[in-house]
Each structure stands twice: as C-alpha cells, then as structure tokens.
Design a protein around this motif. Structure first.
Motif: not given
Length: 231
Positions: A141, A48-49, A210, A51
């Motif tokens: 994000d 998830s981190k 998101k 990108h």
C-alpha cells in the motif's frame, strides 16, 4: 519455463492457516464461498485506506434465535488492520460496528433470498496489528501511494525498503511490473534485501500482490517478506 506457485497456498497447513474456517454440506460450498468473497470484497473496497491485512471468517453450527426461535447461521468476521480508527468511529464505536454488521448481514441475505435458507447473524471483531511494517500488504500500500503520486519507481523502492529497517524481518523482495516511469515498453524490475527462500516450505513467508493505477497504466506490485523458519 518455470511455473509460479502462490507462496501462501503452497504453505497451507505448514506455516499458513486458512482465511476461512468452516465445514458444510457439499451442495452449500459454492454459496458459502461466494458469501465469503462478497464479505471480503466489500470490506477491502469500503476501507481501502485502513491498511487491512486480512479478513478471517469462521462459521458456526446453525442455532436458534432466542427471541423469534428462527434458525440462524452465526458468522464471525475478524478484521486485522493497521488503522482501526478508519473503520471505527472514535466518538461512537458501537454505532459504527452495528452499521457495518447490518451491511454484511444484508450482503449475505441477498444470496439466501428465495432459497429457504436461515438468516445470518454477524459477529464482528476488529484487531489492530502492532508491527505494521512487518506485513507485506502494508508495504505494498505504501509503495502504491508513492507510485500514484508520480515518485520515480527506484526512489519509491528505496523508501519502502527503509520502512523495514527497525523490523525483525530476515529478508524482503519487491517486484514492480509495467510501464515504469512512463516508458513505452513495459518491463519488470525487482529489488531484494536479505534472504527470501521461496522453495523452503518451513519458511514463514508473507506475500501480497496489488496494483497501482498511474496515468501511464496499471503497475503490478508483488511483495515477499521472510520472517524466519518455523520448526
């Protein structure tokens, strides 16, 4: 009342391409679609981190394993990401790729268990996207990170818009919905810079939706980017 259409699905075959490219017998479609969904869900959740912008899946004709002579399905998974270092271990890139490959093969194997279907062999590719602030998912994000750190939403919107100053984008629109700044009544706020012609089919639109999890509840975030018109 106006009906909303997904801006990417509306442009399939015009400016957008399918994220899954394969053909199969009618009976196999539900199973293969579920496999694609499970592969994408695992990658987006695990990294998830990183990108991750999108995950492209291609399936090839069933072939034979050279050593065991067993039938296998070749599945090519291509990950486009802004931070490949979050997926690949710099010290041992080959080992991290092999580990992810085996996990994805196990995900497919669970769906095929007790169905007399051929095993899956994953071909894994990881590509780095250079101009990251020209991608809607990266901007979404960044905005989520700001909102979850309790930055006021108007300041977060301005910071996100400033990230696109040196890109070649023709327009950007950002929308936030929910209990903004902890307000008791949920509302929708949006900001736009430049042109975002959502009704023009030849317009190259990049879109992402998101959610940000704040102490006041979930905020819905939508980002539209206009990159120009394709002829």
């Amino acid at each position: 009342m106006g009906q909303k259409v997904h801006p990417l699905g509306l442009r399939l075959g015009i400016t957008q391409k399918h994220r899954s490219v394969w053909f199969s017998k009618f009976d196999n479609y539900p199973r293969l679609i579920l496999e694609d969904k499970n592969i994408r869900s695992y990658i987006f959740k695990k990294y998830s981190k990183a990108h991750i912008i999108d995950v492209l899946i291609k399936r090839y004709r069933t072939t034979q394993n050279i050593e065991t002579k067993e039938p296998i399905d070749l599945v090519e998974v291509s990950i486009n990401t802004a931070l490949p270092s979050k997926i690949l271990n710099r010290k041992n890139t080959k080992e991290s790729l092999t580990e992810l490959k085996s996990i994805l093969e196990n995900i497919c194997y669970k769906e095929r268990l007790n169905k007399n279907l051929p095993k899956v062999e994953i071909i894994l590719n990881v590509f780095k996207v250079e101009d990251i602030y020209s991608e809607a998912s990266v901007l979404a994000d960044y905005l989520i990170q700001q909102l979850e750190e309790r930055v006021p939403f108007r300041s977060a919107l301005k910071k996100t818009l400033n990230r696109t100053r040196f890109t070649k984008l023709k327009g950007i629109k950002i929308q936030i919905s929910g209990r903004l700044n902890g307000a008791e009544i949920a509302r929708t706020e949006w900001v736009r810079k430049g042109r975002v012609p959502l009704q023009t089919l030849r317009a190259d639109i990049n879109y992402s939706y998101k959610t940000a999890k704040t102490i006041y509840g979930i905020l819905g975030i939508k980002v539209w980017l206009f990159k120009g018109e394709k002829t």
